[in-house]
Every structure is written in structure tokens, then in C-alpha cells.
Design a protein around this motif. Structure first.
Motif: not given
Ligand code: ATP
Ligand code: MG
Lengths: 263, 249
Positions: A159, A162, A165, B56, B59-61, B76, B78
Motif C-alpha cells: 500500500x 502504491x 506511485x 484506505x 487513499x485509493x487503496x 491525487x 497523498x
């Protein structure tokens, strides 16, 4: 301070080794002497030692030692590399894992000795068939270790990558490979032992070169002290190659919990 | 406040975890929430009510099952502080904190200096070269906070970042966090179990209820800023805490 205790540790390690081997040899010596064991069954340690020295003094052992070492190291290298690549691909592409895993399990569970004659027919009695056998023995443990290692990465570490990025290469080079190292090294240690076994078995069954060949030669001509000297040399080669992997592990895994007390 | 632009807008959000053997878990149901730019919002609620899940998703997770989320930042960007500190065990304190700069190739002199200042602020300067296994739980969580602050993400999501700390250190870091927040204009969404912490830090406290996870009430905290130790002695502070304790039950 730190250095001194490190030296002491090494010294005491060597001392423990010498002591335990010394006791073993003493028992051997006493047994052969007092139980009147004939020399063609079990020669005394002194005779084996002379044979061992002779292997080197006459120079006859060098080409064989070289051949076996070369096969072991080369086969181990290629086998581990393939294992690591396949392990990575299997984790990333589920479909390939499902499609190819049965063959690898088949390869893993098939008795390797049974494959030697086949490899000889396919690849000749030269070095190629031996290296193919070694690769087939190394690849599976390394592949399993790589997969286990990649699977051990905590979900929140993925995570984090991610959120940042990170690209695929960064994920692999910065995180995945490092997290894989502990499991990977456990499997590389199994792999290197397998490689030595593979080389000896292959030479035993075919060919005119290598430590395995010395063993067949000594056994078929009833040179028991030479046979024992050859076995000792094989063990030494096994220890030396295993220690090489060990040294790499200690270098690369300094950060790991298991190394906490070794500094 | 009212005229400020929205940073995150959540509409009719549902999150359902499918389960082959048991009934599906409805982790979140009908969440509607707008968070303003530069706002400090806390989320509080009983264990298992979906606080981490909501964070999450923002956060896009995690994927959402229904609804929409809009962000004001097109890129985006963060920062995320996870419930466990998730440090990389082979990197020392500084390297861990520097990790985002390495990944995003932003190791400029300015950013490096900012990082050192943050490490200093978090009391980690002397431990720069220590490995994670040599750190206490509290120190690890401070490293993970510095890591999330080391690069300029306008939105910061924090999942119980001070959960592993003793009360004193926690109070101290709360004040430091507010200082950083007021300097950087970040939007912060902060999950916590502590009512006092939520009241002390936030512009608004979002109280969640469980089964299914949903928003029970949103409580605006009208305490003056900047806040410091004295704010805790404010009579309004006590009232807010009492009120929140009542509705959480
Ligand atoms: N990956 C998952 N798969 C299935 N169910 C999940 C998953 N993650 C969370 N849940 C379920 O969703 C619900 C909310 O979990 P979540 O972790 O968001 O709670 P929380 O409010 O953060 O709790 P805590 O305060 O203990 O951290 C729980 O019922 C949990 O069992
Ligand atoms: Mg949680």
C-alpha cells in the motif's frame, strides 16, 4: 571491542570443529586398531590421510576437482537464476503458475537418478547432461523460496508503494527483492547442497571426469582408502560451496532479525 | 471556513467485503462526507466500525462498492500513515524517512534539509542510523509519520498514528503535528481511539457507528487556534469530550 569478540567467536568455532572431528577420528582409530578390522573394509584414518594427500601430490585430482566445482557452480548459478525468474513470474502472472506448476512438481518429485540416463541420451555423456541435472535439482527449491519471499511482503508495504506511485522496477528493486532475501537464501542453501549431490550422482553414472568418477573408479578397483579420501573431498567441496552461500547471506542480510546476535 | 473549497467529497459510499463462506461484511453504508481544504478532521468510533476501511478507500487503496469520491488535487498526491508503522527493515531511520523522496526522485538539497528538520522535531536525530529492529514502538511510529510528511502531499491520512505511544509523548506530538499542519496547510484526516486527542486536534470530529459502518454524527469543535497545553483546561474542551463520550456510548 567488537572486533575482538568477533575473533574470539571465530576461534572458538574452529576449536569446536576441531574437537568434534578429532574425537571422531580418535574413535575410528581405536576401533580399527582394537577390533582388528581388515584394511579392505575400513582402513585406519592414517592410511586414508595418506591417500588423500596422494590425490593432490600426484596431481591426479585437480582436473576432477575442477570439473566437479565447475559443474556445481555453473549449474547452481543458472538453476538459481531460472528459479528466481520463474518464481517472480509465477507470483505476478497467476495463469502461468497454474499452467506450469504441475510440470515443475513432476520434475521435483521424479527421482533424479532415474532421469540421468535420459539426460545422457539427450545431452550426451559430457558436461551438458550433468549441468542439466544440477539445474533440475536447484530450480525447484529456489523457485519455492522466491515465491515464499515475495508472498511475505506485508500488505501495507505494498500500500505504501502504491501511495508513493512507485513503478514496477522500483517495487522490485527497492522492496520485493529485499523482502525475498531471507526465504531466498534458505532455498539457495538447499540448492547448493542439491547441486553437489547432483554433480556427484551424474558423474557416478556417466563420464570420465569429476569427483564422482573418482568414487566409481576407486570402488570398482577396490581402492577403499582412495574411495574414503574421495568421499572426504566431496564433503569438503560441499562445505566450501555451502559456506560461500552463507557468506553472501551474512553480507546481504545484516538487517534481518536472525542476524541480530551475530554482530 | 464555509467559503473554503472542498478537498475530498464522498457521496453515497458503500463498501462490502465479499465472503465465500459467510455472509458478506457491510463495512461501510451510505457515507456522505465533504472535507475542506486545509481542514483537520478526526474519525472516531468503536473497533470494527470501518475507520481504517474508510481511510484506505480515500487513499485509493481499496475499491469502493458503490458511490463516488472526488478529489481537488488532480494528481491525487497523498501521504499515508498506516496503523502499523511498516518500516523497511533493512533501511535505517533516515533512509526510511527518505524513502518517498527516493521513489519520487525528489532528493533535492531543500527536501533533504526539510527531512533533517523533521527528524529533529520528532526527536529522532540521534537515531538516524539505527535500524528499525533497534527502535521502540513509539519511535517506529514517529519515523513513519516523518516519512509521510517528508514530501509535499496536500492530503495526509493518518490511521491511529499515536496509538503505540504513552500519553505524555502523545500530547507532545499532538502539539507538534498541529504546528506542522498550520505551517503546511495540509488537509489531515486522522483516525483515533482517543476522544481527547480527537477534540484537541480537530476542526470536526466524525463519529462512526458499527454494523453497518456509518456516520452517526459530525461534531464541529469550536476551540480557538493555535491550541496548546492550556486548551485542554478550557471548559469547552471538557464539554466536547463529555458529549462525544455520551454519543459513542
Ligand atoms: N480485507 C478485508 N476483508 C474482509 N473484511 C474486512 C477486510 N478489512 C476489514 N474488514 C471488515 O470490515 C470491518 C471494518 O474494519 P476496519 O479495519 O475498517 O475497522 P476499524 O474501525 O479500523 O477497526 P479498529 O479500530 O479495530 O482498527 C470489520 O468488520 C472487518 O472485519
Ligand atoms: Mg483500524
Amino acid at each position: 571491542m567488537k572486533n575482538r569478540s568477533k575473533l574470539q567467536k571465530i576461534a572458538s568455532g574452529i576449536w569446536e570443529y576441531t574437537l568434534s572431528i578429532g574425537i571422531f577420528i580418535a574413535f575410528w582409530f581405536v576401533y580399527v586398531r582394537f577390533a582388528d578390522v581388515p584394511a579392505y573394509i575400513l582402513p585406519s584414518p592414517g592410511v586414508v590421510w595418506i591417500s588423500f594427500v596422494d590425490l593432490f601430490r600426484t596431481g591426479m585430482v585437480w582436473p576432477h576437482l575442477w570439473t566437479t566445482s565447475y559443474e556445481v557452480l555453473f549449474g547452481f548459478f543458472i538453476g538459481s537464476l531460472l528459479g528466481m525468474i520463474l518464481g517472480y513470474i509465477f507470483i505476478k502472472i497467476d495463469f502461468l503458475k497454474v499452467a506450469l506448476m504441475p510440470y515443475l512438481i513432476f520434475l521435483q518429485t521424479a527421482p533424479k537418478i532415474a532421469l540421468v540416463p535420459l539426460f545422457v541420451i539427450w545431452f550426451g555423456i559430457g558436461i551438458v547432461s550433468k549441468i542439466v541435472l544440477i539445474i533440475s535439482m536447484v530450480i525447484f527449491p529456489v523457485l519455492s523460496g522466491m515465491m515464499l519471499g515475495l508472498d511475505s511482503i506485508p500488505a501495507d508495504v505494498r500500500n505504501l508503494l502504491k501511495v508513493l506511485k512507485a513503478n514496477r522496477w522500483q517495487v522490485f528493486s527497492q522492496v520485493e527483492i529485499k523482502y525475498s532475501l531471507p526465504a531466498l537464501f534458505s532455498s539457495l542453501k538447499i540448492g547448493i547442497v542439491q547441486a553437489v549431490i547432483g554433480a556427484i550422482v551424474a558423474e557416478w553414472m556417466s563420464g570420465k571426469q569429476g569427483l564422482g568418477y573418482i568414487l566409481t573408479y576407486a570402488s570398482s578397483t577396490y581402492k577403499i582408502s582412495m574411495l574414503l579420501a574421495g568421499i572426504v573431498l566431496t564433503i569438503l567441496l560441499g562445505i566450501a560451496t555451502y559456506e560461500m552461500v552463507n557468506i553472501f547471506e551474512n553480507k546481504l542480510l545484516y538487517w534481518h532479525e536472525s542476524k541480530r546476535n551475530q554482530e | 471556513m464555509g467559503q473554503k473549497e472542498n478537498d475530498v467529497v464522498i457521496r453515497d459510499l458503500d463498501k462490502i467485503y465479499g465472503n465465500l463462506l459467510k455472509e458478506d461484511t457491510v463495512a461501510l453504508k451510505g457515507i456522505n462526507l465533504s472535507i475542506k481544504k486545509g481542514e483537520f478532521v478526526s474519525i472516531i468510533g468503536p473497533s470494527g466500525c470501518g475507520k481504517s476501511t474508510l481511510l484506505k478507500i480515500i487513499g485509493g487503496l481499496e475499491k469502493l462498492s458503490a458511490g463516488t469520491i472526488e478529489y481537488s488535487d488532480p494528481e491525487n498526491r497523498l501521504g499515508f500513515v498506516f496503523q502499523d508503522s511498516v518500516l523497511l527493515p533493512w533501511k535505517n531511520v533516515r533512509e526510511n524517512a527518505e524513502f518517498p523522496l527516493v521513489i519520487q526522485k525528489k532528493q533535492t538539497k531543500e527536501n533533504e534539509e526539510k527531512l533533517d528538520a523533521l527528524l529533529d522535531l520528532a526527536g529522532l536525530k540521534e537515531f538516524s542510523s539505527a535500524l528499525p529492529r533497534e527502535l521502540s514502538g513509539g519511535m517506529k511510529s514517529r519515523v513513519s509519520i516523518v516519512r509521510a510528511l517528508s514530501y509535499d502531499a496536500p492530503l495526509l491520512l493518518m490511521d491511529e498514528p499515536f496509538g503505540a505511544l504513552d500519553a505524555l509523548t502523545r500530547d507532545h506530538l499532538n502539539i507538534e503535528l498541529l504546528k506542522i499542519w498550520s505551517k503546511t496547510n495540509k488537509t489531515i484526516i486522522f483516525v483515533t481511539h482517543s476522544i481527547e486527542e480527537a477534540v484537541f486536534l480537530s476542526d470536526r470530529v466524525i463519529v462512526m457507528a458499527t454494523r453497518p459502518g456509518r456516520i452517526r454524527e459530525i461534531v464541529p469543535i469550536d476551540l480557538t487556534r493555535p491550541r496548546d497545553e492550556d486548551s485542554r483546561n478550557d471548559s469547552k474542551f471538557g464539554e466536547y469530550c463529555r458529549y462525544l463520550r455520551e454519543i459513542i456510548g
